[in-house]
Design a protein around this motif. Structure first.
Motif, PDB file in Angstrom:
ATOM      1  N   LYS A 513       0.752  -1.394   0.026  1.00  0.00           N
ATOM      2  CA  LYS A 513       0.006  -0.007  -0.024  1.00  0.00           C
ATOM      3  C   LYS A 513       0.999   1.397   0.059  1.00  0.00           C
ATOM      4  O   LYS A 513       1.879   1.285   0.526  1.00  0.00           O
ATOM      5  CB  LYS A 513      -1.038   0.169   1.252  1.00  0.00           C
ATOM      6  N   TYR A 515       0.686   5.262   0.901  1.00  0.00           N
ATOM      7  CA  TYR A 515      -0.062   6.135   1.431  1.00  0.00           C
ATOM      8  C   TYR A 515       0.794   7.501   1.578  1.00  0.00           C
ATOM      9  O   TYR A 515       1.795   7.697   1.595  1.00  0.00           O
ATOM     10  CB  TYR A 515      -0.379   5.739   2.981  1.00  0.00           C
ATOM     11  N   VAL A 543      -4.873   9.775   6.520  1.00  0.00           N
ATOM     12  CA  VAL A 543      -4.304   8.852   5.778  1.00  0.00           C
ATOM     13  C   VAL A 543      -4.990   8.377   4.578  1.00  0.00           C
ATOM     14  O   VAL A 543      -5.930   8.163   4.528  1.00  0.00           O
ATOM     15  CB  VAL A 543      -4.160   7.459   6.657  1.00  0.00           C
ATOM     16  N   ASP A 545      -4.894   6.801   0.936  1.00  0.00           N
ATOM     17  CA  ASP A 545      -4.502   5.654   0.147  1.00  0.00           C
ATOM     18  C   ASP A 545      -4.295   6.052  -1.397  1.00  0.00           C
ATOM     19  O   ASP A 545      -5.268   6.319  -1.951  1.00  0.00           O
ATOM     20  CB  ASP A 545      -5.400   4.490   0.390  1.00  0.00           C
ATOM     21  N   GLU A 554      -9.416   8.524   1.418  1.00  0.00           N
ATOM     22  CA  GLU A 554      -9.319   8.715   2.772  1.00  0.00           C
ATOM     23  C   GLU A 554      -9.539   7.399   3.314  1.00  0.00           C
ATOM     24  O   GLU A 554     -10.734   7.057   3.514  1.00  0.00           O
ATOM     25  CB  GLU A 554      -9.827   9.888   3.452  1.00  0.00           C
ATOM     26  N   GLU A 592      -2.073  -2.585   6.688  1.00  0.00           N
ATOM     27  CA  GLU A 592      -3.123  -2.033   5.919  1.00  0.00           C
ATOM     28  C   GLU A 592      -3.577  -1.266   7.117  1.00  0.00           C
ATOM     29  O   GLU A 592      -3.921  -1.283   8.470  1.00  0.00           O
ATOM     30  CB  GLU A 592      -3.871  -2.964   5.567  1.00  0.00           C
TER      31      GLU A 592
END
Length: 660
Positions: A513, A515, A543, A545, A554, A592
């Motif tokens: 991921k 971020y 946060v 993504d 978000e 995650e």
């Protein structure tokens, strides 16, 4: 104060507000009404106690929301861009400085259209269908505050539920009408007989920790066992907390992802009409709390401290540089090789009230400090030779095009990215630090656009642009063909508060991921003009993504009660965040991310600096935090430079032996 005003407000605070007892600003009108697109000249004069106008003085006008109400060239010429109520701050920067306010109300435009987003191809009986409705006015603005009236041509087949939802009851065709202020849109709904007989549901794990993301897979089948690929499955949960004093809490998405805030047993449900299935999972205590110890301090108690940067010098020792705010233009250099014995080794003083930002090149030889509030108004940046930090020497000063003060800078691969007047940033080549030169620039073209910060990593510049959110710009990465001379924007994300103040990228190696953490900066309680009273901020970390660059979203957030975020850093899956009056917060961001990171127990430790001998006594207001070689260094507005140590995790068997 938010958005672009924060930059302007801090700049003005740095030179001090002195309200005269016998002089004041008289504005042409305290309350002004405008229409979108209208331009109006706002007027002001300085008057004495009897109301008589005194000699002509300079005025500066700032809008509290420069995207909605643009004040052009600081002359008081206002252009209404968006409806709403706004404040214009009027400053007379003479001796003494004076301040006043004008309230501007911009009337909304009439509604032009109502749009209903397309429904799924198949709408099955027994299913509740949420509608996505967008209301737009004649000025082109969305109007989410408008209440849309929904009606159905046949309530027996399709009913209307609160909050723009349809209840599909029976097979058949129905016309739905959405209307607001005489404008309407129609949508035909074709309800099909529901073929779903059962749902098979499984979770990728049955046991984890609070903060871990459980991923559900749900398959809908008809009575013959055939999969219904487009089945509109709804996910929900119930739970039982292990702690009787805490209610079960968590978050489940309609993509089938669940995260628990509180440790406990949770039942995860999947439904589609009459069909339903569930699985039970267990979320254990995250149990990641670690001890953090105060190690040392480099005290600054005669002025405010701003940002910090810690680096390994060319001689192998460790150093730090800190700026100062609203003072005499000093930057301090420290030897932090021994974090318990931080030593002030040198300083430089430049023509400025505030040295807001400090950065050091990758090779540890060159530092760049920003300037605001110069006596000759030629703000800009100063390049310093720090190959020997005990004898820091100014190499050059650069102010070309850097008007209005340089609030933030960043050094990356022989280029400085420097803000100009809170509107844009320039790429400045410093291969020859004695002769810097501008090679490129980046600026948005949105109404009233503003910028606060820029951070560069792996050839990508992440600029925090208040209401316009974060902008991802290729300045050498290659993803969009950009270079320092030709920055190319390729992705962005904005959120409703419009308070995007800082950004930091983070890629989780385990999940893949990508971020970008975005931080707010808000001062809803105001700021002490003289900076001599304890302060309190607001705002939190978002946060985002960015794994799919075209569809960032978000997914998580981190909040500290009664405190607000400022600058932050990420290293080895740990976030180190300065939260002003909330001190430094150390947060686990591994794996995650989803939901409320603080409630999930992801905070590892926190430390709040308190100094009875500080510039403001016992008033923590932490500016920034940076990990370096196993220690955490952080600067505090009221007390200088600090160091702390996050203690290692004690293995379970060691705890048992210690107990024995």
């Amino acid at each position: 104060m938010k958005k672009f005003l924060i930059f302007a407000f801090l700049l003005l605070l740095s030179v001090g507000f002195l309200q005269a007892q016998d002089l004041s600003i008289e504005v042409s009108s305290k309350d002004v009404s405008m229409n979108i697109g209208q331009t109006m000249q706002l007027g002001a004069a300085v008057v004495d106690a009897s109301g008589k106008k005194v000699a002509d003085r300079e005025f500066i006008f700032y809008s509290t929301n420069s995207r909605a109400l643009t004040v052009v060239d600081s002359t008081g010429m206002a252009t209404a861009v968006k409806h709403g109520e706004y404040d214009v701050i009027v400053i007379s920067p003479g001796d003494p400085q004076l301040r006043s306010n004008i309230k501007v109300t911009v009337a909304p435009a009439a509604i032009s259209k109502v749009e209903i987003a397309p429904l799924p191809e198949h709408v099955y009986a027994g299913v509740t269908v949420p509608l996505e409705i967008k209301v737009t006015d004649k000025a082109g603005f969305e109007r989410p505050e408008k209440v849309v009236k929904l009606t159905s041509s046949d309530e027996r087949k399709v009913g209307i539920a609160p909050f723009d939802k349809l209840i599909a009851k029976e097979k058949g065709k129905v016309m739905i009408t959405a209307s607001v202020d005489g404008v309407e849109q129609k949508l035909e709904v074709d309800v099909l007989e529901n073929p779903i007989a059962e749902i098979h549901l499984k979770s990728d794990m049955v046991e984890g920790r609070s903060g871990d993301v459980f991923t559900l897979t749900a398959v809908a089948l008809d009575k013959h066992g055939n999969e219904i690929a487009d089945a509109p499955i709804n996910f929900s949960f119930t739970g039982e907390s292990f702690d009787v004093s805490a209610a079960p809490s968590g978050l489940i998405t309609q993509e089938g992802k669940f995260v628990a805030d509180e440790p406990g047993l949770y039942v995860l449900n999947a439904t589609c009409g009459p069909a339903a299935a569930s699985v039970t999972i267990q979320a254990n205590n995250r149990n990641i709390t670690r001890q953090i110890d105060l190690i040392g301090q480099g005290s600054v108690n005669d002025k405010h401290t701003s940002d910090l940067w810690v680096w390994e010098g060319v001689d192998g020792r460790d150093y730090a540089v800190t700026g100062t705010w609203g003072s005499d233009g000093s930057a301090y250099f420290w030897d932090v090789t021994d974090p318990a014995g931080i030593e002030l080794i040198d300083s430089v003083k430049v023509d400025a009230r505030t040295v807001n930002d400090v950065k050091v090149s990758e090779d540890g030889k060159v530092a760049v400090i920003s300037r605001e509030g110069a006596s000759n108004r030629k703000n800009g940046l100063v390049i310093v030779d720090v190959s020997n930090p005990r004898d820091a020497k100014i190499i050059s000063e650069f102010s070309e095009n850097l008007t209005g003060g340089v609030h933030n800078v960043f050094i990356y691969q022989n280029h400085v990215y420097a803000l100009s007047a809170g509107r844009k940033y320039y790429s400045i080549n410093i291969e020859d630090p004695a002769n810097p030169k501008i090679v490129g620039e980046f600026e948005l073209d949105t109404p009233g656009h503003a910028i606060h910060d820029v951070w560069v990593e792996d050839g990508i510049a992440y600029s925090s642009n208040w209401s316009d959110g974060v902008q991802l710009v290729d300045v050498g990465n290659g993803i969009a063909g950009g270079t320092p001379a030709n920055p190319v924007q390729f992705a962005s994300y904005a959120y409703p508060s419009g308070s995007n103040h800082a950004a930091f990228p983070y890629r989780d190696k385990k999940t893949g991921k990508f971020y970008v953490i975005l931080g707010d900066e808000e001062f809803p309680y105001g700021l002490d003009p003289d900076g001599r009273k304890p302060g309190r901020a607001a705002g939190f970390l978002h946060v985002i993504d960015f794994t799919d660059l075209k569809n960032p979203k978000e997914v998580a957030w981190f909040k500290v009660p009664l405190a607000g975020s400022h600058n932050f850093w990420i290293e080895d899956d740990i976030l180190y965040a300065a939260f002003y009056n909330g001190g430094v917060r150390v947060v686990d961001i591994s794996g995650e991310l989803l939901g409320d990171l603080n409630r999930q127990g992801r905070e590892i430790a926190w430390i709040v600096p308190a100094d009875p001998d500080g510039y403001v006594s016992n008033a923590p207001f932490t500016w920034g935090a940076q990990p370096h070689k196993g220690h955490i260094f952080y600067s505090d507005w009221n007390s200088g430079l600090w160091s702390a140590k996050l203690q290692p995790v004690i293995p379970e068997n060691s705890k048992i032996e210690e107990a024995k």
